[in-house]
Motif scaffolding. Structure first.
Motif, mmCIF file in Angstrom:
data_model
loop_
_atom_site.group_PDB
_atom_site.id
_atom_site.type_symbol
_atom_site.label_atom_id
_atom_site.label_comp_id
_atom_site.label_asym_id
_atom_site.label_seq_id
_atom_site.Cartn_x
_atom_site.Cartn_y
_atom_site.Cartn_z
ATOM 1 N N ILE A 1 15.408 4.660 -17.778
ATOM 2 C CA ILE A 1 15.459 3.838 -16.565
ATOM 3 C C ILE A 1 14.984 4.601 -15.333
ATOM 4 O O ILE A 1 14.933 5.825 -15.323
ATOM 5 C CB ILE A 1 16.893 3.308 -16.294
ATOM 6 N N SER A 2 14.680 3.835 -14.292
ATOM 7 C CA SER A 2 14.387 4.401 -12.979
ATOM 8 C C SER A 2 15.717 4.746 -12.316
ATOM 9 O O SER A 2 16.622 3.931 -12.259
ATOM 10 C CB SER A 2 13.630 3.364 -12.138
ATOM 11 N N LEU A 3 15.815 5.973 -11.806
ATOM 12 C CA LEU A 3 17.060 6.411 -11.184
ATOM 13 C C LEU A 3 16.991 6.402 -9.660
ATOM 14 O O LEU A 3 18.018 6.463 -8.996
ATOM 15 C CB LEU A 3 17.425 7.822 -11.667
ATOM 16 N N GLY A 4 15.792 6.329 -9.111
ATOM 17 C CA GLY A 4 15.651 6.305 -7.664
ATOM 18 C C GLY A 4 14.193 6.329 -7.257
ATOM 19 O O GLY A 4 13.346 6.874 -7.956
ATOM 20 N N GLU A 5 13.912 5.709 -6.124
ATOM 21 C CA GLU A 5 12.557 5.622 -5.626
ATOM 22 C C GLU A 5 12.512 6.116 -4.179
ATOM 23 O O GLU A 5 13.446 5.878 -3.428
ATOM 24 C CB GLU A 5 12.039 4.178 -5.669
ATOM 25 N N THR A 6 11.420 6.783 -3.830
ATOM 26 C CA THR A 6 11.234 7.314 -2.485
ATOM 27 C C THR A 6 9.789 7.091 -2.066
ATOM 28 O O THR A 6 8.872 7.323 -2.864
ATOM 29 C CB THR A 6 11.498 8.839 -2.460
ATOM 30 N N GLY B 1 0.788 -1.223 0.000
ATOM 31 C CA GLY B 1 0.000 0.000 0.000
ATOM 32 C C GLY B 1 0.824 1.279 0.000
ATOM 33 O O GLY B 1 0.271 2.369 -0.116
ATOM 34 N N ALA B 2 2.147 1.166 0.115
ATOM 35 C CA ALA B 2 3.006 2.358 0.150
ATOM 36 C C ALA B 2 2.984 3.071 -1.198
ATOM 37 O O ALA B 2 2.977 2.443 -2.252
ATOM 38 C CB ALA B 2 4.437 1.974 0.506
ATOM 39 N N TYR B 3 2.976 4.394 -1.144
ATOM 40 C CA TYR B 3 3.070 5.203 -2.354
ATOM 41 C C TYR B 3 4.539 5.510 -2.610
ATOM 42 O O TYR B 3 5.286 5.810 -1.681
ATOM 43 C CB TYR B 3 2.270 6.498 -2.216
ATOM 44 N N ILE B 4 4.930 5.439 -3.881
ATOM 45 C CA ILE B 4 6.329 5.616 -4.249
ATOM 46 C C ILE B 4 6.442 6.671 -5.349
ATOM 47 O O ILE B 4 5.688 6.653 -6.326
ATOM 48 C CB ILE B 4 6.940 4.286 -4.743
ATOM 49 N N LYS B 5 7.396 7.559 -5.166
ATOM 50 C CA LYS B 5 7.745 8.562 -6.177
ATOM 51 C C LYS B 5 9.000 8.054 -6.875
ATOM 52 O O LYS B 5 9.989 7.732 -6.219
ATOM 53 C CB LYS B 5 8.018 9.908 -5.499
ATOM 54 N N ILE B 6 8.941 7.976 -8.198
ATOM 55 C CA ILE B 6 10.053 7.452 -8.985
ATOM 56 C C ILE B 6 10.676 8.580 -9.801
ATOM 57 O O ILE B 6 9.991 9.245 -10.577
ATOM 58 C CB ILE B 6 9.580 6.334 -9.934
ATOM 59 N N SER B 7 11.947 8.780 -9.610
ATOM 60 C CA SER B 7 12.718 9.721 -10.420
ATOM 61 C C SER B 7 13.278 8.913 -11.582
ATOM 62 O O SER B 7 13.959 7.907 -11.365
ATOM 63 C CB SER B 7 13.844 10.330 -9.584
ATOM 64 N N ALA B 8 12.972 9.342 -12.805
ATOM 65 C CA ALA B 8 13.340 8.527 -13.964
ATOM 66 C C ALA B 8 13.980 9.352 -15.069
ATOM 67 O O ALA B 8 13.678 10.533 -15.245
ATOM 68 C CB ALA B 8 12.096 7.836 -14.511
#
Length: 131
Positions: free
Chosen positions: A104-109, A93-100
């Protein structure tokens, strides 16, 4: 004349190669987009292994294959790994912000639901995030 032509060709090749390399680097490693997703609420976190292309165990971790949405609601598939044990994985259920980057995906928070843009949240709730 031939020497000058040879020098011009060599310079053209070097400049062309440098421009190609810069474009490749920017497309691959420079964050240009932000997407939002949610770990499915029925996700089960248990210790697992990340594996290589031949199926051999590498390190403990979990592979996520999710759909993300940008602030306009545009869809994009993502695959990224989280190393560690079950306690380190994203909570169901966690929401994730993806920097892309473009490729490619560069990082997730992890973020709060309130931080997800309205159009992205609407798509997450309506269409889901399973790939």
């Amino acid at each position: 004349m031939k020497k000058t032509l040879g020098i011009l060709i060599a310079i053209s090749i070097i400049v062309g190669g440098a421009l190609w390399a810069k474009g490749y680097y920017n497309n691959r490693y420079v964050a240009s987009e932000t997407y939002y997703t949610q770990v499915p609420t029925d996700e089960v976190n248990k210790d697992s292994w990340l594996v290589d292309d031949q199926g051999k165990k590498q390190v403990k971790g979990k592979m996520y294959k999710l759909v993300g949405y940008d602030k306009e609601g545009n869809k994009r598939d993502f695959s990224f790994a989280k190393q560690g044990t079950a306690k380190d994985y994203y909570a169901p259920g966690a929401y994730i912000k993806i920097s892309a980057s473009k490729t490619i995906s560069l990082g997730e928070t992890t973020i709060n639901k309130e931080d997800v843009p309205a159009k992205a949240l609407e798509k997450i709730e309506k269409e889901g995030t399973r790939k």
